[in-house]
Structures are given as C-alpha cells and as structure tokens.
Write a protein that holds these residues in place. Sequence first.
Motif, PDB file in Angstrom:
ATOM      1  N   VAL A   1      12.365   0.829 -15.501  1.00 13.89           N
ATOM      2  CA  VAL A   1      11.609   1.298 -16.659  1.00 13.89           C
ATOM      3  C   VAL A   1      11.092   2.713 -16.424  1.00 13.89           C
ATOM      4  O   VAL A   1      11.163   3.574 -17.313  1.00 13.89           O
ATOM      5  CB  VAL A   1      10.448   0.337 -16.973  1.00 13.89           C
ATOM      6  N   ASP A   2      10.584   2.976 -15.230  1.00 18.30           N
ATOM      7  CA  ASP A   2      10.068   4.319 -14.926  1.00 18.30           C
ATOM      8  C   ASP A   2      11.176   5.367 -15.000  1.00 18.30           C
ATOM      9  O   ASP A   2      10.975   6.469 -15.532  1.00 18.30           O
ATOM     10  CB  ASP A   2       9.431   4.345 -13.537  1.00 18.30           C
TER      11      ASP A   2
ATOM     12  N   SER B   1      11.915   5.937 -18.677  1.00 21.11           N
ATOM     13  CA  SER B   1      10.778   6.561 -19.363  1.00 21.11           C
ATOM     14  C   SER B   1      10.623   8.031 -18.978  1.00 21.11           C
ATOM     15  O   SER B   1      10.229   8.860 -19.814  1.00 21.11           O
ATOM     16  CB  SER B   1       9.483   5.809 -19.039  1.00 21.11           C
ATOM     17  N   GLU B   2      10.921   8.360 -17.729  1.00 17.38           N
ATOM     18  CA  GLU B   2      10.818   9.758 -17.277  1.00 17.38           C
ATOM     19  C   GLU B   2      11.771  10.677 -18.028  1.00 17.38           C
ATOM     20  O   GLU B   2      11.544  11.887 -18.119  1.00 17.38           O
ATOM     21  CB  GLU B   2      11.090   9.837 -15.776  1.00 17.38           C
TER      22      GLU B   2
ATOM     23  N   LEU C   1      10.315  -8.202  -6.643  1.00 25.18           N
ATOM     24  CA  LEU C   1       9.161  -7.572  -7.268  1.00 25.18           C
ATOM     25  C   LEU C   1       9.274  -6.048  -7.209  1.00 25.18           C
ATOM     26  O   LEU C   1       9.606  -5.480  -6.170  1.00 25.18           O
ATOM     27  CB  LEU C   1       7.876  -8.030  -6.555  1.00 25.18           C
ATOM     28  N   GLY C   2       9.030  -5.403  -8.322  1.00 30.04           N
ATOM     29  CA  GLY C   2       9.027  -3.951  -8.379  1.00 30.04           C
ATOM     30  C   GLY C   2      10.313  -3.349  -8.904  1.00 30.04           C
ATOM     31  O   GLY C   2      10.338  -2.170  -9.288  1.00 30.04           O
ATOM     32  N   THR C   3      11.393  -4.142  -8.931  1.00 26.91           N
ATOM     33  CA  THR C   3      12.678  -3.605  -9.386  1.00 26.91           C
ATOM     34  C   THR C   3      12.634  -3.207 -10.857  1.00 26.91           C
ATOM     35  O   THR C   3      13.110  -2.138 -11.242  1.00 26.91           O
ATOM     36  CB  THR C   3      13.793  -4.640  -9.165  1.00 26.91           C
ATOM     37  N   MET C   4      12.064  -4.052 -11.688  1.00 30.66           N
ATOM     38  CA  MET C   4      12.002  -3.747 -13.113  1.00 30.66           C
ATOM     39  C   MET C   4      11.198  -2.483 -13.370  1.00 30.66           C
ATOM     40  O   MET C   4      11.562  -1.656 -14.221  1.00 30.66           O
ATOM     41  CB  MET C   4      11.391  -4.923 -13.872  1.00 30.66           C
ATOM     42  N   LYS C   5      10.116  -2.312 -12.633  1.00 35.84           N
ATOM     43  CA  LYS C   5       9.282  -1.113 -12.810  1.00 35.84           C
ATOM     44  C   LYS C   5      10.082   0.144 -12.488  1.00 35.84           C
ATOM     45  O   LYS C   5       9.967   1.176 -13.183  1.00 35.84           O
ATOM     46  CB  LYS C   5       8.041  -1.188 -11.930  1.00 35.84           C
ATOM     47  N   ARG C   6      10.896   0.094 -11.457  1.00 33.89           N
ATOM     48  CA  ARG C   6      11.707   1.257 -11.091  1.00 33.89           C
ATOM     49  C   ARG C   6      12.675   1.623 -12.211  1.00 33.89           C
ATOM     50  O   ARG C   6      12.876   2.802 -12.522  1.00 33.89           O
ATOM     51  CB  ARG C   6      12.482   0.982  -9.806  1.00 33.89           C
TER      52      ARG C   6
END
Length: 231
Positions: free
Chosen positions: A161-162, A165-166, A154-159
């Motif tokens: 994508v972020d 996106s940055e 959990l949380g790997t995909m968000k890292r």
Amino acid sequence: MFIDKSMTRNVITVEPDTGILEAREKMEKHRVHHLPVVEKDNTLVGVVTDRDIRSAWPSDTLSDEESKKERERVAKLKIQDIMTRNPVTISPTHTLEDALLLMQRVPVGAFPVVDDSGKLRGIISIRDLMRAFINVLGIEQPGTLLCILAEDKLGTMKRIVDAISEERIPFGSILVARHWEEGKRAVFPYLLTSNVAQVKRKLEKLGFTLLNPMEWYLDELPKEDQERRHQ
C-alpha cells in the motif's frame, strides 16, 4: 456491509390464497423471479418462483382439449399449493459476505430478509449482491487490476500500500486471496489509473512478483480448498 443496506425493500409479495394466474401476472409486470409469500401481518410463510409456476403450467405438447383441462386445473391452484414452505432466509443484520456464503451452499437466486419476529423486511438477490460489490470494489471507474504475489506475514500489505500510495495512485479497492504456494498470498489492488508501469517496476524492485490477473485460476488453489468449494 450489512444486508439491510443493499437489499430490495419494496418487495412484491403474494398471500397464500393468491391464485397462480395472478402471481404469474405480478412476476411479468414487475419483472421479478421470486415472490415472498406473506400472511396479512407480513409474516413470511413461503416463497414462490417463476420456476414453480412454470412447473405447474400446462405443457405445450398437450392437445387442445388436454390443454384446456389443464388450464382450468391451474386456474384453481393457489400459491400455497406450489410454494416452498419454510424457505431459507437471512437477517437484516447479516453481512453481504454471509449472503454470498449462503448462496454458495443453497442453490437459490434470492433470500427473503426477515427480522427476529419472522416479518418480511426485504429481499436480497444475486443482482443486489453484484451491485453492492461493484460499488465496494470501485470497478465502475476505469482502472487497472494488478496481481502481486506476496509473503503471508505481518507488514507485507503495508509495504504494498505504501509503495502504491507514494506514487499518488488512488485505490479503487484491494483484495487478498490464498495462493497455492504455502506461505504466500495473492494481492489484487484495483488502481484508478491506466499508467501503472512505474509502480509495477517499483514493486518488483521491492522483491514482489507480479502475476497476470488474467492467468489466475481457482483450480490452482490448494487441494483441500477445491474439495471444500465443491461440497
């Protein structure tokens, strides 16, 4: 995405008592390979393919006299004589993913789309699926595909994508596949830019491993997945 959003609605059809010659002409005129067979009320009763018609057609190796007799025989055939009855169908409310899985299990190039009452509503073919997924994946636009090896938590995909996106890089799509290493996933972002050097360095600094997408082999999936894929 649902089937009714991607299927072909204006379907070329034939009735059971249509002659095989007429069906062949329809296929050639409209450049289709599958003709749903329907009753007067549009109830689906079968499917006939160009392969069915070719199988019934006289062989080129026959003599002129034999060929003439065979052509006379074929001219009397009706679609109901050669069609596949009770074909595999799919519902308008099924998804594109459902259609892909069904095509993997059933070796046909298209499925009639029928409603709960058995009425024909459309047809979904491999070409329709390709067009839909090309649109979903955004690969009609120029871009770059990355392959990132990441931990399955959990949380790997968000890292990921972020981080992308940055850098103000737009996404065409992002896919996730199983990796042959336990606890790992292969993430495939399709980025709408060719300038990805900076974001690749950034992802590596964050601890991600970048792989060459061209070196991705399905044969390297876990053994149980390979066996399931060939069943």
